[in-house]
Design an enzyme around this catalytic site. Structure first.
Site, PDB file in Angstrom:
ATOM      1  N   GLY A 108      -6.848  45.975 -28.744  1.00 44.91           N
ATOM      2  CA  GLY A 108      -6.977  44.649 -29.586  1.00 44.91           C
ATOM      3  C   GLY A 108      -5.804  43.705 -29.088  1.00 44.91           C
ATOM      4  CG  ASN A 114      -6.983  40.317 -23.740  1.00 44.95           C
ATOM      5  OD1 ASN A 114      -6.709  39.300 -23.368  1.00 44.95           O
ATOM      6  ND2 ASN A 114      -6.867  41.450 -23.111  1.00 44.95           N
ATOM      7  CB  ILE A 128     -22.810  48.400 -20.432  1.00 47.50           C
ATOM      8  CG1 ILE A 128     -21.550  48.848 -19.437  1.00 47.50           C
ATOM      9  CG2 ILE A 128     -23.867  47.569 -19.780  1.00 47.50           C
ATOM     10  CD1 ILE A 128     -22.151  49.648 -18.173  1.00 47.50           C
ATOM     11  CG  LEU A 129     -22.714  43.777 -24.637  1.00 54.71           C
ATOM     12  CD1 LEU A 129     -22.350  42.299 -24.399  1.00 54.71           C
ATOM     13  CD2 LEU A 129     -22.691  44.216 -26.034  1.00 54.71           C
ATOM     14  CG  HIS A 167     -13.188  42.507 -15.527  1.00 55.86           C
ATOM     15  ND1 HIS A 167     -13.586  43.775 -15.798  1.00 55.86           N
ATOM     16  CD2 HIS A 167     -12.835  42.865 -13.964  1.00 55.86           C
ATOM     17  CE1 HIS A 167     -13.565  44.675 -14.732  1.00 55.86           C
ATOM     18  NE2 HIS A 167     -13.211  44.228 -13.819  1.00 55.86           N
TER      19      HIS A 167
HETATM   20  C1  GAR Z   1      -7.596  44.557 -21.221  1.00 53.22           C
HETATM   21  O1  GAR Z   1      -7.006  44.731 -20.031  1.00 53.22           O
HETATM   22  C2  GAR Z   1      -8.947  44.180 -20.734  1.00 53.22           C
HETATM   23  O2  GAR Z   1      -9.089  43.092 -19.715  1.00 53.22           O
HETATM   24  C3  GAR Z   1      -9.811  45.384 -20.200  1.00 53.22           C
HETATM   25  O3  GAR Z   1      -9.572  46.080 -21.105  1.00 53.22           O
HETATM   26  C4  GAR Z   1      -8.252  46.004 -21.733  1.00 53.22           C
HETATM   27  C5  GAR Z   1      -8.198  45.741 -23.330  1.00 53.22           C
HETATM   28  O4  GAR Z   1      -7.067  45.627 -23.740  1.00 53.22           O
HETATM   29  N1  GAR Z   1     -11.256  45.064 -20.199  1.00 53.22           N
HETATM   30  C6  GAR Z   1     -11.908  45.657 -19.331  1.00 53.22           C
HETATM   31  O5  GAR Z   1     -11.744  46.593 -18.512  1.00 53.22           O
HETATM   32  C7  GAR Z   1     -13.473  45.646 -19.499  1.00 53.22           C
HETATM   33  N2  GAR Z   1     -14.323  45.897 -18.488  1.00 53.22           N
HETATM   34  P1  GAR Z   1      -6.795  44.852 -25.336  1.00 53.22           P
HETATM   35  O6  GAR Z   1      -7.810  45.923 -26.139  1.00 53.22           O
HETATM   36  O7  GAR Z   1      -5.381  45.151 -25.457  1.00 53.22           O
HETATM   37  O8  GAR Z   1      -7.212  43.598 -25.246  1.00 53.22           O
END
Ligand code: GAR
Length: 196
Positions: A14, A16, A94-95, A111
């Site tokens: 979490g 982001n 995946i949605l 991403h």
């Molecule tokens: C982030 O690096 C995001 O870009 C990636 O997962 C991580 C989540 O971190 N997302 C993907 O790979 C989606 N395909 P967070 O939970 O700390 O935001």
């Protein structure tokens, strides 16, 4: 100013999500986080959201016969909360096509690669194995084909000589925390030239 109502979908850490929450705390930010939904009840992000006083919900895929019914439940929760924009922030599921089509141009994702390169998982390892000199992250509109929707913003970072996956991931994550809130702001104020 009326703020756009946003929900964030997460599965884990979490960070982001927290960057989005922090940005929305600014009185002049054009969006507000109404709800955080996780498909994993143990997601650390749920506690973080609660510490900011944000309403959270977890929905377990195992309680539904198929992805379609699971996504219909998520959609119903979003509609009950009058959500206008959905941010997927480390949402590792995946949605369905139906879900994506019913929220056309309203779902944005972060991403950890410079799309269209390195769609899917293990982005940092694949970039390092290929010997690229630049890596980065992308925000995009979610469409039903994985990591293929319209690109909204990107940020690059250098790959350094002795980089490990972890070091590169951290360098990219710092940029994710900058471009995702900026993207949300521009979506909320209708600034992008979106495909129809
Ligand atoms: C982030 O690096 C995001 O870009 C990636 O997962 C991580 C989540 O971190 N997302 C993907 O790979 C989606 N395909 P967070 O939970 O700390 O935001």
């Amino acid at each position: 100013m009326s703020k756009k109502k946003v929900a964030i979908l997460i599965s884990g850490r979490g960070s982001n999500m927290e960057a989005l929450i922090k940005a929305c705390q600014d009185a002049s930010f054009p969006a507000s986080i109404e709800l955080v939904i996780s498909n994993k009840k143990e997601a650390r992000g749920l506690e973080i959201a609660q510490s900011y006083g944000i309403h959270t919900q977890s929905v377990n895929r195992k309680n539904f016969p198929n992805d379609h019914e699971f996504d219909s439940k998520i959609s119903a929760i979003l509609k009950e909360n009058n959500i206008e924009i959905i941010c997927t922030a480390g949402y590792m599921k995946i949605l369905t096509k139906e879900f994506v089509e019913s929220w056309h141009n309203q779902i944005i994702n972060i991403h950890p690669s410079l799309l269209p390169d390195y769609k899917g998982l293990n982005t940092h390892k694949r970039a390092l194995d290929d010997g690229v000199q630049l890596a980065g992250c992308t925000t995009h509109i979610v469409e039903s084909e994985l990591d293929s929707g319209q690109i909204l913003m990107q940020a690059t970072v250098p790959v350094l000589k002795d980089d490990t996956e972890d070091a590169l991931a951290k360098r990219i994550l710092r940029m994710e925390h900058i471009i995702f809130p900026e993207t949300l702001k521009r979506i909320a104020t209708n600034e992008f030239r979106l495909n129809k």
